[in-house]
Design a protein around this motif. Structure first.
Motif, PDB file in Angstrom:
ATOM      1  N   GLU A   1     -20.829 -24.634   0.369  1.00 44.34           N
ATOM      2  CA  GLU A   1     -20.054 -23.258   0.959  1.00 44.34           C
ATOM      3  C   GLU A   1     -19.121 -24.017   1.474  1.00 44.34           C
ATOM      4  N   GLY A   2     -18.224 -22.673   1.394  1.00 46.65           N
ATOM      5  CA  GLY A   2     -17.462 -23.257   1.960  1.00 46.65           C
ATOM      6  C   GLY A   2     -16.180 -23.070   0.947  1.00 46.65           C
ATOM      7  N   THR A   3     -16.379 -22.740  -0.603  1.00 43.77           N
ATOM      8  CA  THR A   3     -15.523 -22.959  -1.431  1.00 43.77           C
ATOM      9  C   THR A   3     -15.084 -21.771  -1.665  1.00 43.77           C
ATOM     10  N   VAL A   4     -13.941 -21.750  -1.691  1.00 49.11           N
ATOM     11  CA  VAL A   4     -12.951 -20.683  -1.675  1.00 49.11           C
ATOM     12  C   VAL A   4     -13.369 -20.021  -3.696  1.00 49.11           C
ATOM     13  N   ILE A   5     -13.588 -19.095  -3.737  1.00 50.05           N
ATOM     14  CA  ILE A   5     -12.844 -18.796  -5.644  1.00 50.05           C
ATOM     15  C   ILE A   5     -11.606 -17.210  -4.840  1.00 50.05           C
ATOM     16  N   VAL A   6     -10.500 -18.020  -6.555  1.00 55.23           N
ATOM     17  CA  VAL A   6      -9.415 -17.133  -6.282  1.00 55.23           C
ATOM     18  C   VAL A   6      -9.389 -16.962  -7.821  1.00 55.23           C
ATOM     19  N   LEU A   7      -9.019 -15.356  -8.056  1.00 56.55           N
ATOM     20  CA  LEU A   7      -8.678 -14.593  -8.790  1.00 56.55           C
ATOM     21  C   LEU A   7      -7.543 -13.761  -9.076  1.00 56.55           C
ATOM     22  N   TYR A   8      -6.352 -13.884  -9.923  1.00 52.75           N
ATOM     23  CA  TYR A   8      -5.433 -13.788  -9.420  1.00 52.75           C
ATOM     24  C   TYR A   8      -4.455 -13.479 -10.702  1.00 52.75           C
TER      25      TYR A   8
ATOM     26  N   ASP B   1      -1.076 -12.741 -13.818  1.00 54.79           N
ATOM     27  CA  ASP B   1      -0.088 -13.906 -13.837  1.00 54.79           C
ATOM     28  C   ASP B   1       1.181 -13.974 -12.814  1.00 54.79           C
ATOM     29  N   GLY B   2       1.542 -12.501 -12.705  1.00 57.05           N
ATOM     30  CA  GLY B   2       2.822 -12.122 -11.730  1.00 57.05           C
ATOM     31  C   GLY B   2       2.735 -12.432 -10.990  1.00 57.05           C
ATOM     32  N   LEU B   3       1.690 -13.478  -9.390  1.00 56.47           N
ATOM     33  CA  LEU B   3       1.682 -14.475  -8.683  1.00 56.47           C
ATOM     34  C   LEU B   3       1.912 -15.385  -9.074  1.00 56.47           C
ATOM     35  N   ILE B   4       2.267 -16.366 -10.656  1.00 52.44           N
ATOM     36  CA  ILE B   4       2.670 -17.403 -10.898  1.00 52.44           C
ATOM     37  C   ILE B   4       3.474 -17.319 -11.608  1.00 52.44           C
ATOM     38  N   GLU B   5       3.970 -17.071 -12.337  1.00 50.12           N
ATOM     39  CA  GLU B   5       4.498 -16.616 -13.594  1.00 50.12           C
ATOM     40  C   GLU B   5       6.275 -15.901 -13.140  1.00 50.12           C
ATOM     41  N   THR B   6       7.065 -16.196 -12.825  1.00 54.71           N
ATOM     42  CA  THR B   6       8.927 -15.855 -12.777  1.00 54.71           C
ATOM     43  C   THR B   6       9.037 -16.186 -13.700  1.00 54.71           C
ATOM     44  N   ARG B   7      10.549 -15.909 -13.748  1.00 56.41           N
ATOM     45  CA  ARG B   7      11.889 -15.620 -15.134  1.00 56.41           C
ATOM     46  C   ARG B   7      12.316 -17.302 -15.033  1.00 56.41           C
ATOM     47  N   GLU B   8      12.177 -18.101 -13.556  1.00 53.75           N
ATOM     48  CA  GLU B   8      12.840 -19.055 -13.560  1.00 53.75           C
ATOM     49  C   GLU B   8      12.165 -20.588 -13.767  1.00 53.75           C
TER      50      GLU B   8
ATOM     51  N   ALA C   1       3.261 -14.327  -0.135  1.00 54.70           N
ATOM     52  CA  ALA C   1       4.056 -14.654   1.034  1.00 54.70           C
ATOM     53  C   ALA C   1       5.058 -15.802   0.691  1.00 54.70           C
ATOM     54  N   THR C   2       4.462 -17.076  -0.093  1.00 57.38           N
ATOM     55  CA  THR C   2       4.837 -18.453   0.067  1.00 57.38           C
ATOM     56  C   THR C   2       5.187 -18.018  -1.761  1.00 57.38           C
ATOM     57  N   MET C   3       4.188 -17.508  -2.525  1.00 56.82           N
ATOM     58  CA  MET C   3       4.224 -17.184  -4.236  1.00 56.82           C
ATOM     59  C   MET C   3       5.419 -15.780  -4.362  1.00 56.82           C
ATOM     60  N   VAL C   4       5.107 -15.371  -3.860  1.00 57.71           N
ATOM     61  CA  VAL C   4       5.921 -14.218  -4.223  1.00 57.71           C
ATOM     62  C   VAL C   4       7.541 -13.701  -3.571  1.00 57.71           C
ATOM     63  N   GLY C   5       7.206 -14.025  -2.549  1.00 55.54           N
ATOM     64  CA  GLY C   5       7.893 -13.077  -1.380  1.00 55.54           C
ATOM     65  C   GLY C   5       7.820 -11.600  -0.993  1.00 55.54           C
ATOM     66  N   ASP C   6       9.050 -11.154  -0.974  1.00 52.70           N
ATOM     67  CA  ASP C   6       9.233  -9.807  -0.496  1.00 52.70           C
ATOM     68  C   ASP C   6       8.979  -9.427  -1.741  1.00 52.70           C
ATOM     69  N   THR C   7       9.440  -9.927  -2.681  1.00 54.39           N
ATOM     70  CA  THR C   7       9.847  -9.097  -3.911  1.00 54.39           C
ATOM     71  C   THR C   7       9.492 -10.041  -5.544  1.00 54.39           C
TER      72      THR C   7
ATOM     73  N   GLU D   1       8.866 -10.004  -9.879  1.00 54.91           N
ATOM     74  CA  GLU D   1       9.155  -9.493 -10.922  1.00 54.91           C
ATOM     75  C   GLU D   1       8.063  -8.611 -11.591  1.00 54.91           C
ATOM     76  N   ASP D   2       6.990  -8.622 -10.925  1.00 56.31           N
ATOM     77  CA  ASP D   2       5.958  -8.154 -11.549  1.00 56.31           C
ATOM     78  C   ASP D   2       4.666  -7.797 -10.725  1.00 56.31           C
ATOM     79  N   ASP D   3       4.149  -7.373 -11.255  1.00 58.49           N
ATOM     80  CA  ASP D   3       2.514  -7.047 -10.710  1.00 58.49           C
ATOM     81  C   ASP D   3       1.871  -7.495 -10.530  1.00 58.49           C
ATOM     82  N   VAL D   4       0.868  -7.656  -9.366  1.00 58.08           N
ATOM     83  CA  VAL D   4       0.770  -8.980  -8.449  1.00 58.08           C
ATOM     84  C   VAL D   4      -0.739  -8.804  -8.088  1.00 58.08           C
ATOM     85  N   ALA D   5      -1.545  -8.886  -8.255  1.00 62.11           N
ATOM     86  CA  ALA D   5      -3.314  -9.330  -8.001  1.00 62.11           C
ATOM     87  C   ALA D   5      -3.813 -10.495  -7.449  1.00 62.11           C
ATOM     88  N   LEU D   6      -4.896 -10.475  -6.258  1.00 61.32           N
ATOM     89  CA  LEU D   6      -5.090 -11.839  -5.699  1.00 61.32           C
ATOM     90  C   LEU D   6      -6.447 -11.257  -4.985  1.00 61.32           C
TER      91      LEU D   6
END
Length: 92
Positions: free
Chosen positions: A22-29, A31-38, A69-75, A77-82
């Motif tokens: 109980e209370g386990t969080v399942i996260v689907l996302y 690659d736009g959430l975690i991948e950047t050019r840098e 907000a933490t992972m991507v901020g306001d901009t 480079e890719d589509d983000v789904a979470l």
């Protein structure tokens, strides 16, 4: 030439069942959430793990907002789904 069979068009997937506490969080996302050019995917995964572990007690809506907000901020480079879900006790 032989026509593609249904098996050729659709890869096989294995069905599995797991018991989650109980209370386990399942996260689907995406690659736009975690991948950047840098940074590569592994660095993004490390950042995501760190972000998720710091905020898991929040309500899901605020949790999602903070993660993006933490992972991507306001901009981005890719589509983000979470998508996040939290398990609850089954009702008898």
């Amino acid at each position: 030439m032989q026509a593609a069979t249904e098996r050729d068009r659709f890869p096989l997937y294995v069905q599995a069942q797991v018991l989650l506490a109980e209370g386990t969080v399942i996260v689907l996302y995406t690659d736009g959430l975690i991948e950047t050019r840098e940074s590569d995917l592994e660095a993004g995964m490390d950042r995501l793990r760190s972000t998720l572990s710091q905020e898991s007690s929040l309500q899901l809506e605020q949790f999602c907002t903070n993660v993006v907000a933490t992972m991507v901020g306001d901009t981005s480079e890719d589509d983000v789904a979470l998508l996040m879900a939290r398990t609850v006790n089954a009702v008898s």
